[in-house]
Enzyme design. Sequence first.
Site, mmCIF file in Angstrom:
data_model
loop_
_atom_site.group_PDB
_atom_site.id
_atom_site.type_symbol
_atom_site.label_atom_id
_atom_site.label_comp_id
_atom_site.label_asym_id
_atom_site.label_seq_id
_atom_site.Cartn_x
_atom_site.Cartn_y
_atom_site.Cartn_z
ATOM 1 N N THR A 43 11.883 18.922 -13.375
ATOM 2 C CA THR A 43 11.264 18.032 -12.386
ATOM 3 C C THR A 43 12.103 16.762 -12.330
ATOM 4 O O THR A 43 11.674 15.694 -12.779
ATOM 5 C CB THR A 43 9.802 17.687 -12.762
ATOM 6 N N LEU B 26 8.458 18.501 -27.194
ATOM 7 C CA LEU B 26 9.676 18.713 -27.975
ATOM 8 C C LEU B 26 10.728 17.661 -27.622
ATOM 9 O O LEU B 26 10.786 17.173 -26.499
ATOM 10 C CB LEU B 26 10.229 20.120 -27.747
ATOM 11 N N CYS C 207 14.074 12.380 -20.305
ATOM 12 C CA CYS C 207 12.611 12.239 -20.296
ATOM 13 C C CYS C 207 12.129 10.799 -20.144
ATOM 14 O O CYS C 207 11.460 10.471 -19.163
ATOM 15 C CB CYS C 207 12.040 12.845 -21.562
HETATM 16 C C1 UGA Z 1 11.412 12.670 -25.743
HETATM 17 C C2 UGA Z 1 10.165 12.642 -26.658
HETATM 18 O O1 UGA Z 1 10.523 12.140 -27.947
HETATM 19 C C3 UGA Z 1 9.543 14.038 -26.797
HETATM 20 O O2 UGA Z 1 8.335 13.947 -27.544
HETATM 21 C C4 UGA Z 1 9.244 14.580 -25.397
HETATM 22 O O3 UGA Z 1 8.693 15.893 -25.457
HETATM 23 C C5 UGA Z 1 10.537 14.623 -24.597
HETATM 24 O O4 UGA Z 1 11.048 13.274 -24.506
HETATM 25 C C6 UGA Z 1 10.257 15.212 -23.246
HETATM 26 O O5 UGA Z 1 9.467 14.647 -22.492
HETATM 27 O O6 UGA Z 1 10.729 16.323 -22.933
HETATM 28 P P1 UGA Z 1 14.017 13.239 -26.110
HETATM 29 O O7 UGA Z 1 14.234 12.566 -24.797
HETATM 30 O O8 UGA Z 1 14.633 14.567 -26.336
HETATM 31 O O9 UGA Z 1 12.416 13.446 -26.394
HETATM 32 O O10 UGA Z 1 14.593 12.314 -27.255
HETATM 33 P P2 UGA Z 1 14.064 11.163 -28.240
HETATM 34 O O11 UGA Z 1 14.401 11.556 -29.617
HETATM 35 O O12 UGA Z 1 12.661 10.807 -27.982
HETATM 36 O O13 UGA Z 1 15.015 9.958 -27.824
HETATM 37 C C7 UGA Z 1 14.996 9.406 -26.525
HETATM 38 C C8 UGA Z 1 15.866 8.176 -26.482
HETATM 39 O O14 UGA Z 1 15.277 7.110 -27.214
HETATM 40 C C9 UGA Z 1 17.263 8.365 -27.093
HETATM 41 O O15 UGA Z 1 18.217 7.753 -26.251
HETATM 42 C C10 UGA Z 1 17.191 7.652 -28.419
HETATM 43 O O16 UGA Z 1 18.432 7.141 -28.825
HETATM 44 C C11 UGA Z 1 16.224 6.526 -28.088
HETATM 45 N N1 UGA Z 1 15.531 6.003 -29.272
HETATM 46 C C12 UGA Z 1 14.659 6.776 -29.959
HETATM 47 C C13 UGA Z 1 15.765 4.690 -29.662
HETATM 48 O O17 UGA Z 1 16.558 3.946 -29.035
HETATM 49 N N2 UGA Z 1 15.100 4.195 -30.762
HETATM 50 C C14 UGA Z 1 14.224 4.957 -31.460
HETATM 51 O O18 UGA Z 1 13.636 4.418 -32.438
HETATM 52 C C15 UGA Z 1 13.995 6.263 -31.055
#
Ligand code: UGA
Length: 439
Positions: A84, A151, A258
């Site tokens: 989406t 996830l 996401c």
């Molecule tokens: C995110 C959510 O964590 C999942 O629970 C959700 O299912 C998913 O989106 C989705 O909607 O499909 P994702 O985008 O794969 O997952 O990755 P994350 O690990 O959440 O990281 C997202 C971003 O946030 C990355 O750029 C990461 O570097 C950043 N981040 C994460 C930070 O800058 N600081 C943090 O403490 C954690």
Amino acid sequence: MKIAVAGTGYVGLVTGVCLAEHGHNVTCVDIDDSKVDLMKAGVSPIFEPDLEELMIKNLDGLYFTTDYKTAYKDADVIFIGVGTPEKKDGSANLSYVYGVAEQIAESIEKDCVVVVKSTVPIGTNDKIEAMIKSNLSHNVNVYVASNPEFLAQGTAVRDTLHPSRIVIGVEEPIAGEVLKEVYKDFDAPIVITNRKSAEMIKYASNDFLALKISFINEIANLCEIIGADIEDVAHGMGYDSRIGNRFLNAGIGYGGSCFPKDTKALHWLANFHDNELKTIKAAIDVNENQKLKLVKKSRKYFDNFKGLNVAVLGLTFKPGTDDLREAPSLLNIPIMLEDGANIKAWDPVGVDNFKKIYPHEITYCNTIEDTLKAADVCFIFTEWDEVKNFDITKYNKLMRTPIVLDGRNCYDLASVKKANITYDSIGRETLYILEASPV
Ligand code: UGA
């Protein structure tokens, strides 16, 4: 149970493989012949730890096809896991989801539950149900359930096999019973709600996490000004179980497929209803600025990048994935190139995708050492383990001027102090080189 899954991206393929692992008979449907051929041979078209191994292990109960009619006609449950993507106005593009709904309507020949796993705006499940019911080719009962996924890329298999919760949004109890059966061997709390609440749980969860990241990034920016240390601050906050210690890592903002999309989609939805989500708007604005934080910091050291040798460590939006969507590298590298920088970049898995965008403008290196050789400045965009475990004394030895701008706080300041480099990270004291050593 006989299950069909529409879409073999992160959501669809991982769902299909994990359901097969739990003993279901699963057929994954995709429109792309070459992808289907790859998957039939046990090759995952996406980079995701443990996915290919689990695919190969379950190939007996796992089928791949472009023939959606055969896959859907006698399925007990059909999962929709297609993309989406964000439209230009920030709303979600639902054309793929609706396309699958039409195919389901024309194909199903027995009662079935259609499960929407794709992240869709609140109210979309109702529309999908209406669309399927009004286009049915056979006289069957169909129930639509919302079952959002939580996830994260890089840990998708683990997150799916061991979910924190399973959210099921239904309007008729029978659909809930069928889904409880699908998930009966998963060890996780099941939350049954109506469909709109389930849709909202997904957006509210992602947007809350995005807000948490933007919050800690704003605090980090203030820490830099007043002389506090964001790592210590986050550590001290995290012990409070009401706050929690996860997602408090300050950096150069969130990327991926996401958080950027889901924050904008919820904001758009509120606007559409003459409402404004001020906190979400703030999270989006903070993030846009944060992604450029390192380039802004670099102005302390250089007026522009003309003729500079720039080393870039990490291209993907986070470690553990080859995904570049909304990665800070994609925003920063064009600025440097436009100025006339000579860029060398390293990433363990993201290079092939980056080459599709910048085939010739950048020199891609196989090692961190090669990337750093004779560099005037190094940018760290992704906290890969190889970067975190890198011998930091080598920055001084290899670079022409060892200025390291770290957007992911990969090193603790005590070790950096011994490495004799200029080290500018997020929300922490900047350390300056004592004396330059000849290259
Ligand atoms: C995110 C959510 O964590 C999942 O629970 C959700 O299912 C998913 O989106 C989705 O909607 O499909 P994702 O985008 O794969 O997952 O990755 P994350 O690990 O959440 O990281 C997202 C971003 O946030 C990355 O750029 C990461 O570097 C950043 N981040 C994460 C930070 O800058 N600081 C943090 O403490 C954690």
